[in-house]
Structure formats: structure tokens, C-alpha cells
Design a protein around this motif. Sequence first.
Motif, PDB file in Angstrom:
ATOM      1  N   ALA A 162     104.081  53.837  48.688  1.00 34.84           N
ATOM      2  CA  ALA A 162     104.674  53.989  47.349  1.00 34.84           C
ATOM      3  C   ALA A 162     105.935  53.135  47.206  1.00 34.84           C
ATOM      4  O   ALA A 162     106.159  52.494  46.165  1.00 34.84           O
ATOM      5  CB  ALA A 162     105.012  55.458  47.088  1.00 34.84           C
ATOM      6  N   HIS A 209     106.344  57.586  44.258  1.00 31.38           N
ATOM      7  CA  HIS A 209     106.391  56.475  43.309  1.00 31.38           C
ATOM      8  C   HIS A 209     106.969  56.923  41.968  1.00 31.38           C
ATOM      9  O   HIS A 209     107.764  56.197  41.342  1.00 31.38           O
ATOM     10  CB  HIS A 209     104.998  55.872  43.108  1.00 31.38           C
ATOM     11  N   HIS A 235     102.061  59.716  47.804  1.00 32.83           N
ATOM     12  CA  HIS A 235     102.232  58.388  47.196  1.00 32.83           C
ATOM     13  C   HIS A 235     102.627  58.519  45.725  1.00 32.83           C
ATOM     14  O   HIS A 235     103.604  57.905  45.277  1.00 32.83           O
ATOM     15  CB  HIS A 235     100.938  57.585  47.335  1.00 32.83           C
ATOM     16  N   GLU A 236     101.864  59.308  44.986  1.00 30.10           N
ATOM     17  CA  GLU A 236     102.124  59.443  43.546  1.00 30.10           C
ATOM     18  C   GLU A 236     103.486  60.093  43.285  1.00 30.10           C
ATOM     19  O   GLU A 236     104.224  59.671  42.390  1.00 30.10           O
ATOM     20  CB  GLU A 236     101.004  60.249  42.873  1.00 30.10           C
TER      21      GLU A 236
END
Length: 304
Positions: free
Chosen positions: A107, A82, A78-79
Motif C-alpha cells: 500500500a 492506503h 492494503h486497502e
Amino acid sequence: MKRHISLIGAPTDIGAGARGASMGPEAMRVANIQSILESHGLEVQDRGNLVGPSNPWQPPVDGYRHLPEVTAWNLAVHEAVHAELDQGRLPILLGGDHCLGLGSISAVARHCREKGKKLRILWLDAHADFNTSQLTPSGNIHGMPVACLCGLGPQQLIEIGGQVPAINPKWIRQIGIRSVDEGEKRLVHEQDLEVFDMRFIDEMGMRHTMELALATLDANTHLHVSFDVDFLDPDIAPGVGTTIPGGPTYREAQLCMEMIADTGLLASLDVMELNPALDVRNKTAQLAVDLIESLFGKSTLMRK
């Protein structure tokens, strides 16, 4: 306008029922994904591999296998995804098993909320991946990411991305589906997912299928493709852990990718479930890269 691509490896089979998808990112690199995309005038950076917990290979607990490890991997995905979107880059997540679609798409959904964009997700897969802990026969979380994205799943997974549910089921189009568990069928029906299964493709053809799947897109739509390599017929793509006969042929798959490319709206991509341990001389990885090339505009002729 030159497009800026980021390759992100996620080498894990944490959500799968067979070992080997953890080697998928390297197989795609061996198949020259970076240089092939660069040959189309794209600027490509390989961000290397994310790091996460190793696969403990344990039985399910309360209907989920490896829930803490799956959560950790999806948070990392996700990080990373994103961050690339935030920089105006197009992330290609090299899986890894399809449980990681949860981190990736959450994300993308977060990015769309921040930028005021609409989201359309094409889920190219043999499976609906809409199981829950009550319905799953195996506990393998790679069969659950779409349900989790729609808010049906354990708290720590459905909250990744900061909004529950992360997506509206109306934003997703599933294509190539041909294996759905009994209870899962009812849930897909109740949630009113738009599914173009192989019977639909057989009857109506890939062109009509893709026209419907891509309908109503506009310049303010972020188009995300989540490509599970088991979408393809196992005769042409043996290197996956969950082969289901009767998938799209080489030409059908190419048409699918070319019509996506024609929209000019592709903004993020997952390539999941490639399992080199089950492959023949890396041919599935080479095919996957060939299809990705078509997603970015490779065609036989100059199209008017």
C-alpha cells in the motif's frame, strides 16, 4: 505542523507458527499507545480492528500455510493503509504477525507511485523474512513477506498493490537480522538485499548502522518502518513467538528509533509479532509503545 496518526488493528496470527499474535493490537492499546502519542501533541484516531478469516490451523499446502486466509488479511490491510495515506494521515498498523507487512508495504509503495515519491523501508527484525515455498522449512507465510514484495511468491500475494514486484530490493534496509535459513541466505545474497545483521551492529555500533541505513534520504522520500518486536533481545522483549537471542539492547533500540525520528521523514509504521500469550505482565507491549514514542520524538533533552 501537527501530525495526524491512525491506529489500525490487524488481530490475526494467520501467517505465524505460534498462536497469540492476534492479541497484539489489544495489548498495545492496554499499554496506552493512543494517549502516549497524544501527549506529544499528535492527533491520533484509533480505527479499531480490521476483520478477516479466522485461523484454521492447517498444515501447509504446496509450501504455504493458510494462503487464502493470508491473502484476505493482506488485501484488507492494503486497502486500510492506503486509505489513510490517501487522506494525508500516518498509519500505524498494529499486528498481528509479520505476513501483514506485505499488505502494508504494498500500500505504501502504491501511494509513493501515485504521489511521485521515493520509498525507503527499514525492516527491523531478527529474521530476513525472505523465504519462498521451495525454501521454507515450515510453510509459515510470516517468513516470506519481503520475498513476496520483491516479486518472489504466489500470484495472489505478489499482485497485491497492482504492480509486480511491489518494491525494488534496493529500497529496503534490514536491521538486527540474526536468523536466516540456509536457502534463504543464498536468495538474500542473489537479490543483493542490504542487511545490517547483528554481527555488523556488534562490530560497527548502532549509530554507524543507522547512519548507513538512513543515508541519501531527502524531503521527497517516504520512510516506512516495519518493526517486528522480535528485533529486540528476548531478555527485554519475551512476548514474541520466535525469540532469537542476541538482539539489540534497550539502549541500542532506543538509539535506532531516535535516529529515525531525527530524520523527520517517518510516514508509516508496522508493529508486528507482539504475542501477549508469551509475555510477562504486558512488558513487551509497554516496551514497544515506549520505542514507538521515541520514533515520534520523545528524547531525554531538547535536541538542538
